[in-house]
Each structure stands twice: as C-alpha cells, then as structure tokens.
Scaffold this active site. Sequence first.
Site, short mmCIF file in Angstrom:
data_model
loop_
_atom_site.label_atom_id
_atom_site.label_comp_id
_atom_site.label_asym_id
_atom_site.label_seq_id
_atom_site.Cartn_x
_atom_site.Cartn_y
_atom_site.Cartn_z
N GLY A 170 0.81 -1.20 0.00
CA GLY A 170 0.00 0.00 0.00
C GLY A 170 0.85 1.26 0.00
N ASP A 191 9.94 -6.42 1.60
CA ASP A 191 10.09 -5.97 2.98
C ASP A 191 11.50 -5.45 3.13
OD1 ASP A 191 8.89 -5.53 5.56
OD2 ASP A 191 10.28 -7.00 6.34
#
EC number: 3.6.1.66
Length: 208
Positions: free
Chosen positions: A17, A75
Amino acid sequence: MTEGVGLKGRQVVVATGNAGKVREIEQALAGLDWRLTGLGSVTLPEETGATYEENAALKACAAAVACGLPALADDSGLEVEALDGQPGVYSARFGNRPNDRERNLYLLEKLRGETNRRAKFVSVVILAYPDGHLETYRGEMTGQLLEGPRGENGFGYDPLFVPDGETRSLAEMTVEEKRAISHRGRALAALQAAHKDGLPPRQVSVID
C-alpha cells in the site's frame, strides 16, 4: 506456466500500500513488460515475521492466493550499527511513531552523541505464484546517517541516509538516481535479470 514463456504482458500484483514503493517497482521493472496492478480490495496480513523474508512472503502469498495471479512484495529495513541492527524489520513502526517524520526524529534522538553513524538498508523482494512457488531476491546498501534530515524526495529514512560514495542523502536524489544504487533497486535488478529470458528454473520440481 512454462519456462521460457515468462510473464511478459501478464498481470502481476504489487502487494504493497506504499505508493513510493509502487513507483520504484514500476520503473525498475519497466523492461520486463509486466502489467503491474495494485491490490484493489485485498487486505494484507500483518507483518508478524521475524525476518524480511518472512514478512515479504506473508504479503506476496496472500496477494497471489487472493488474486489468483503472481504477486510481488517487498520488505525492507534500516539496520544501524550503533543500535545493534535496530530497527531492522521494525523500521516501519520504530518506536511506535505514527509517520516517517516522527520515526526519523526518534532515530536521531536514539543516536544523539553517537559517533558511529554506520548503517545499511536491506531489501528482500519475493515473487509469489498462486501454486505456492516463491522466488527471493535480496539487495543491500551501506552508508552513513546524518545528524539531521536533508532533501524532500523519497520516503522513510531517506532524508537521513547518505550512501557510501555519495555526498547527498537519498532524499536529495531523483527516483532514477536512487534506484540505481538502492537496496530495493538492487533486489529488483536481480529479479529483472532472472526473468529477462523467461521464467527462471524452479529449484524444486512441482508435481501436478
């Protein structure tokens, strides 16, 4: 999906997002001719993993299963020598601060009076397929932390980080300049290289 055909022209979901990450990924993988799309109404699981690999896999797998399409997730984190590698996988919620500016200020406070400003960014990019197969790519970037923010571009800890060999912070660079040397850029470059001639071979055979 057969090797050699690859994902050219196919839809790939970007499982994040974070608009800044989406822009970087779109530009970095432009040469692959993938049709990158957002998450839509898909809700990603919380990042409960203890490693970058675990967190990226959680997001990529959830998106791949929900959408029935290959999904890409990243990540990343900042590891500071003087803080024994903190904040690491907790970089996005360091000190429970609500936004980038507050997290930067918190980090500067933790480093007040510290002469060792060495740090590195780490990024792990995972491409997950609906059948459960994963591809993992890793990139790192070393540098120094400033004593105050510089620059208006980028996001996260970019205003505090000067890569080795540079005099500017990441936030003083253009998106293209940052991507050429960044941890995420290096991981994405490895992914692009692996896919330039089609799907890379799977290390584990899949039995139908």
